[in-house]
Design a protein around this motif. Structure first.
Motif, PDB file in Angstrom:
ATOM      1  N   LEU A 171      65.259  49.217  46.857  1.00 27.82           N
ATOM      2  CA  LEU A 171      65.533  50.533  47.361  1.00 27.82           C
ATOM      3  C   LEU A 171      65.232  51.633  46.494  1.00 27.82           C
ATOM      4  CD1 LEU A 171      69.212  50.136  48.630  1.00 27.82           C
ATOM      5  CD2 LEU A 171      67.209  50.346  49.981  1.00 27.82           C
ATOM      6  N   SER A 172      64.504  52.636  47.184  1.00 28.81           N
ATOM      7  CA  SER A 172      64.093  53.822  46.241  1.00 28.81           C
ATOM      8  C   SER A 172      65.235  54.594  45.824  1.00 28.81           C
ATOM      9  CB  SER A 172      63.271  54.708  47.224  1.00 28.81           C
ATOM     10  OG  SER A 172      64.178  55.427  48.162  1.00 28.81           O
ATOM     11  N   PHE A 173      65.121  55.698  44.866  1.00 30.56           N
ATOM     12  CA  PHE A 173      66.070  56.570  44.432  1.00 30.56           C
ATOM     13  C   PHE A 173      66.854  57.160  45.542  1.00 30.56           C
ATOM     14  CE2 PHE A 173      67.342  60.694  42.903  1.00 30.56           C
ATOM     15  CZ  PHE A 173      68.270  60.220  41.991  1.00 30.56           C
ATOM     16  N   GLN A 174      65.895  57.788  46.570  1.00 29.26           N
ATOM     17  CA  GLN A 174      66.691  58.592  47.566  1.00 29.26           C
ATOM     18  C   GLN A 174      67.455  57.537  48.408  1.00 29.26           C
ATOM     19  OE1 GLN A 174      63.472  58.599  46.658  1.00 29.26           O
ATOM     20  NE2 GLN A 174      63.319  60.641  45.814  1.00 29.26           N
ATOM     21  N   GLU A 175      67.057  56.126  48.724  1.00 26.47           N
ATOM     22  CA  GLU A 175      67.972  55.326  49.736  1.00 26.47           C
ATOM     23  C   GLU A 175      69.082  55.038  48.929  1.00 26.47           C
ATOM     24  OE1 GLU A 175      64.179  53.192  51.928  1.00 26.47           O
ATOM     25  OE2 GLU A 175      64.556  52.737  49.942  1.00 26.47           O
ATOM     26  N   GLN A 176      68.969  54.835  47.824  1.00 24.36           N
ATOM     27  CA  GLN A 176      70.252  54.070  46.766  1.00 24.36           C
ATOM     28  C   GLN A 176      71.169  55.489  46.939  1.00 24.36           C
ATOM     29  OE1 GLN A 176      70.364  51.029  45.729  1.00 24.36           O
ATOM     30  NE2 GLN A 176      72.592  51.268  45.536  1.00 24.36           N
ATOM     31  N   LEU A 180      75.063  55.631  48.455  1.00 28.46           N
ATOM     32  CA  LEU A 180      76.159  55.909  47.560  1.00 28.46           C
ATOM     33  C   LEU A 180      77.094  56.975  48.166  1.00 28.46           C
ATOM     34  CD1 LEU A 180      78.011  55.353  44.932  1.00 28.46           C
ATOM     35  CD2 LEU A 180      76.362  56.820  43.866  1.00 28.46           C
ATOM     36  N   ILE A 181      76.343  57.916  48.652  1.00 30.16           N
ATOM     37  CA  ILE A 181      77.201  59.120  49.470  1.00 30.16           C
ATOM     38  C   ILE A 181      77.705  58.608  50.535  1.00 30.16           C
ATOM     39  CG2 ILE A 181      76.692  61.296  50.602  1.00 30.16           C
ATOM     40  CD1 ILE A 181      74.001  61.895  48.508  1.00 30.16           C
ATOM     41  N   LYS A 182      76.948  57.893  51.228  1.00 28.41           N
ATOM     42  CA  LYS A 182      77.711  57.412  52.652  1.00 28.41           C
ATOM     43  C   LYS A 182      78.858  56.662  52.232  1.00 28.41           C
ATOM     44  CE  LYS A 182      76.923  54.734  56.802  1.00 28.41           C
ATOM     45  NZ  LYS A 182      75.818  53.448  57.474  1.00 28.41           N
ATOM     46  N   ARG A 203      74.917  58.585  33.224  1.00 28.74           N
ATOM     47  CA  ARG A 203      74.921  58.626  34.917  1.00 28.74           C
ATOM     48  C   ARG A 203      75.926  59.181  35.332  1.00 28.74           C
ATOM     49  NH1 ARG A 203      76.478  53.157  34.557  1.00 28.74           N
ATOM     50  NH2 ARG A 203      74.214  52.883  34.677  1.00 28.74           N
ATOM     51  N   GLY A 204      77.242  59.528  34.745  1.00 24.42           N
ATOM     52  CA  GLY A 204      78.193  60.384  34.998  1.00 24.42           C
ATOM     53  C   GLY A 204      77.826  61.790  35.623  1.00 24.42           C
ATOM     54  N   LEU A 205      77.215  62.546  34.687  1.00 22.38           N
ATOM     55  CA  LEU A 205      77.022  63.998  34.906  1.00 22.38           C
ATOM     56  C   LEU A 205      76.038  63.794  36.042  1.00 22.38           C
ATOM     57  CD1 LEU A 205      76.560  65.346  31.428  1.00 22.38           C
ATOM     58  CD2 LEU A 205      78.596  65.293  32.902  1.00 22.38           C
ATOM     59  N   ASP A 206      75.255  63.024  36.299  1.00 19.46           N
ATOM     60  CA  ASP A 206      73.996  62.825  37.368  1.00 19.46           C
ATOM     61  C   ASP A 206      74.661  62.678  38.788  1.00 19.46           C
ATOM     62  OD1 ASP A 206      71.210  62.731  37.456  1.00 19.46           O
ATOM     63  OD2 ASP A 206      71.134  61.526  35.607  1.00 19.46           O
ATOM     64  N   LEU A 207      76.048  61.692  38.528  1.00 14.61           N
ATOM     65  CA  LEU A 207      76.706  61.632  39.818  1.00 14.61           C
ATOM     66  C   LEU A 207      77.349  62.931  40.069  1.00 14.61           C
ATOM     67  CD1 LEU A 207      78.196  58.122  39.093  1.00 14.61           C
ATOM     68  CD2 LEU A 207      76.735  58.812  40.759  1.00 14.61           C
ATOM     69  N   PHE A 208      77.798  63.719  39.343  1.00 13.15           N
ATOM     70  CA  PHE A 208      78.446  64.973  39.616  1.00 13.15           C
ATOM     71  C   PHE A 208      77.335  65.916  40.145  1.00 13.15           C
ATOM     72  CE2 PHE A 208      79.398  69.250  38.232  1.00 13.15           C
ATOM     73  CZ  PHE A 208      80.553  69.527  39.056  1.00 13.15           C
ATOM     74  N   MET A 209      76.331  65.850  39.646  1.00  5.95           N
ATOM     75  CA  MET A 209      75.403  66.883  40.337  1.00  5.95           C
ATOM     76  C   MET A 209      74.901  66.429  41.679  1.00  5.95           C
ATOM     77  SD  MET A 209      75.224  69.212  37.939  1.00  5.95           S
ATOM     78  CE  MET A 209      73.756  70.183  39.038  1.00  5.95           C
ATOM     79  N   SER A 311      75.156  50.900  42.953  1.00  8.42           N
ATOM     80  CA  SER A 311      74.327  51.298  41.931  1.00  8.42           C
ATOM     81  C   SER A 311      73.856  52.564  41.971  1.00  8.42           C
ATOM     82  CB  SER A 311      72.996  50.491  41.485  1.00  8.42           C
ATOM     83  OG  SER A 311      73.394  49.169  41.002  1.00  8.42           O
ATOM     84  N   TYR A 312      73.936  53.656  40.917  1.00  9.57           N
ATOM     85  CA  TYR A 312      73.088  54.746  40.961  1.00  9.57           C
ATOM     86  C   TYR A 312      72.017  54.519  39.844  1.00  9.57           C
ATOM     87  CZ  TYR A 312      71.777  59.724  40.062  1.00  9.57           C
ATOM     88  OH  TYR A 312      71.038  60.669  40.081  1.00  9.57           O
ATOM     89  N   PRO A 313      70.823  54.906  40.470  1.00 11.94           N
ATOM     90  CA  PRO A 313      69.484  54.654  39.820  1.00 11.94           C
ATOM     91  C   PRO A 313      69.443  55.305  38.441  1.00 11.94           C
ATOM     92  CG  PRO A 313      68.976  54.685  42.073  1.00 11.94           C
ATOM     93  CD  PRO A 313      70.523  55.312  41.742  1.00 11.94           C
ATOM     94  N   VAL A 314      69.253  54.602  37.213  1.00 16.22           N
ATOM     95  CA  VAL A 314      68.886  55.421  36.002  1.00 16.22           C
ATOM     96  C   VAL A 314      68.119  54.525  35.203  1.00 16.22           C
ATOM     97  CG1 VAL A 314      71.131  56.403  36.052  1.00 16.22           C
ATOM     98  CG2 VAL A 314      71.006  54.223  34.926  1.00 16.22           C
ATOM     99  N   HIS A 315      67.374  53.778  35.755  1.00 16.94           N
ATOM    100  CA  HIS A 315      66.178  52.773  35.460  1.00 16.94           C
ATOM    101  C   HIS A 315      65.247  52.639  36.543  1.00 16.94           C
ATOM    102  CE1 HIS A 315      68.819  51.177  32.198  1.00 16.94           C
ATOM    103  NE2 HIS A 315      69.576  51.262  33.122  1.00 16.94           N
ATOM    104  N   LEU A 316      64.218  51.758  36.160  1.00 14.41           N
ATOM    105  CA  LEU A 316      63.066  51.281  36.822  1.00 14.41           C
ATOM    106  C   LEU A 316      63.221  50.310  37.724  1.00 14.41           C
ATOM    107  CD1 LEU A 316      60.166  52.737  34.913  1.00 14.41           C
ATOM    108  CD2 LEU A 316      61.406  53.882  36.470  1.00 14.41           C
TER     109      LEU A 316
END
Length: 349
Positions: A171-176, A180-182, A203-209, A311-316
């Motif tokens: 899964l790409s970043f956008q797909e992941q 998660l949003i869904k 990742r917490g701040l990323d999730l908030f954004m 997962s929320y992607p924070v790696h490759l």
């Protein structure tokens, strides 16, 4: 020049790499493997540790720094080098330290570095010594919504150790993010509240954004650590991207509607467990977005159905790893941070 993999390849955690030249020996990271209590430490002998001059840290997370006290107890007397923000985040009392400043030189080692986008203070390294060079991406992402990344491009190195923590995941970043949003939207509609246990830094701040764009009418709550990190965004223009805070976050106090962030992913503290227990007792769920450690309270919640893993992607992943290879000039590359790939323990270059 030689590279010894003391941990982090063919496994998730215990990241530690020993680089040895004719005159100097240093480590990149010194982490623990949290789900391996019988042997959590890097594969380093006392003789190897005794001759170490430096430890370069890529960032503060325990799988990269958790074995520092073990290293000191086994005789390390050298200098630990990291960004000021990384030193602020780790709790270890280190006798000899040096903060990163622009590009540095120590013992004829030329060091270049850049921001890796993983969390505040996280960096990649490029080392030059004895007419050779070796590159370490650290934990790396170019997709962060909050942290600045100096993209790795047109670098040339004999060896590169590159993040590939998501292995063969496709899964790409956008797909992941969409996944998660869904699911978060579904849980909010059915239960009114969702709790996210997240690392203190990352990742917490990323999730908030991400969520403030998608759930503008939903109240957001958090603990003090999370709120303190939010405050730092406006104060630190180096590690954080310019962002617009549309939504207010307030301290959680038992509310039964909204999104709640708890800065304790494995729920080790009594306070974190109490908050999550209160929310799940309402029939609501927690969502884990990173690694779940064996024996943790988070693992127990997953087993009993009170927590889901998304997962929320924070790696490759591997396709991104290959893309990064093509954007640079590395003679040999080694994927790390994943059990999906077996790698040599010893590399001559």
């Amino acid at each position: 020049m030689e590279l010894y993999v003391a941990g982090g390849c063919g496994e998730h955690g215990r990241n530690c790499f020993l680089v040895e030249g004719k005159q100097v020996r240093f480590l990149v990271d010194c982490g623990i493997k949290a789900d391996c209590p019988e042997n959590p430490y890097p594969d380093l002998s006392k003789e190897q540790i005794a001759d170490l001059k430096y430890v370069f840290l890529t960032h503060s997370h325990a799988d990269h720094t958790g074995a520092l006290q073990w290293l000191l107890n086994r005789g390390f007397q050298g200098t630990v080098i990291a960004s000021r923000e990384t030193f602020r985040q780790i709790r270890e009392r280190l006798p000899f330290t040096q903060q990163l400043e622009s590009n540095i030189s120590v013992d004829n080692i030329q060091v270049e570095w850049g921001r890796s986008g993983h969390c505040a203070g996280s960096v990649w390294y490029h080392f030059f010594m004895e007419n050779k060079s070796i590159f370490f991406s650290g934990d790396y992402t170019e997709h962060s919504l909050i942290y600045t990344c100096d993209a790795i491009r047109k670098q040339t190195a004999d060896v590169a150790v590159l993040d590939c923590a998501y292995g063969l995941a496709k899964l790409s970043f956008q797909e992941q993010c969409h996944k998660l949003i869904k699911r978060t939207r579904e849980l909010l509609r059915s239960n009114g509240i969702v709790v996210f246990p997240v690392p203190k830094y990352g990742r917490g701040l990323d999730l908030f954004m991400l969520f403030q764009e998608e759930f503008g009418d939903v109240p957001f709550y958090a603990d003090e650590i999370f709120m303190d990190n939010l405050w730092k965004i406006e104060k630190d223009e180096f590690w954080y991207q310019p962002v617009f805070m549309k939504t207010k976050v307030i301290k959680y106090n038992g509310e039964d509607r909204g999104i709640v962030f708890i800065s304790d992913p494995q729920l080790r503290t009594k306070k974190a467990r109490q908050i999550v227990d209160k929310i799940t007792a309402l029939g609501a769920k927690a969502i884990m977005t990173g690694t779940v450690e064996e024996g943790s309270c988070s693992e127990q919640l997953i087993h009993n159905g009170s927590m889901e893993m998304i997962s929320y992607p924070v790696h490759l992943n591997f396709s991104q790893y290959l893309k990064l290879m093509k954007q640079n000039h590395f003679h040999k590359t080694i994927p790390y941070h994943s059990a999906a790939f077996a790698n040599p323990k010893h590399v001559l270059f």
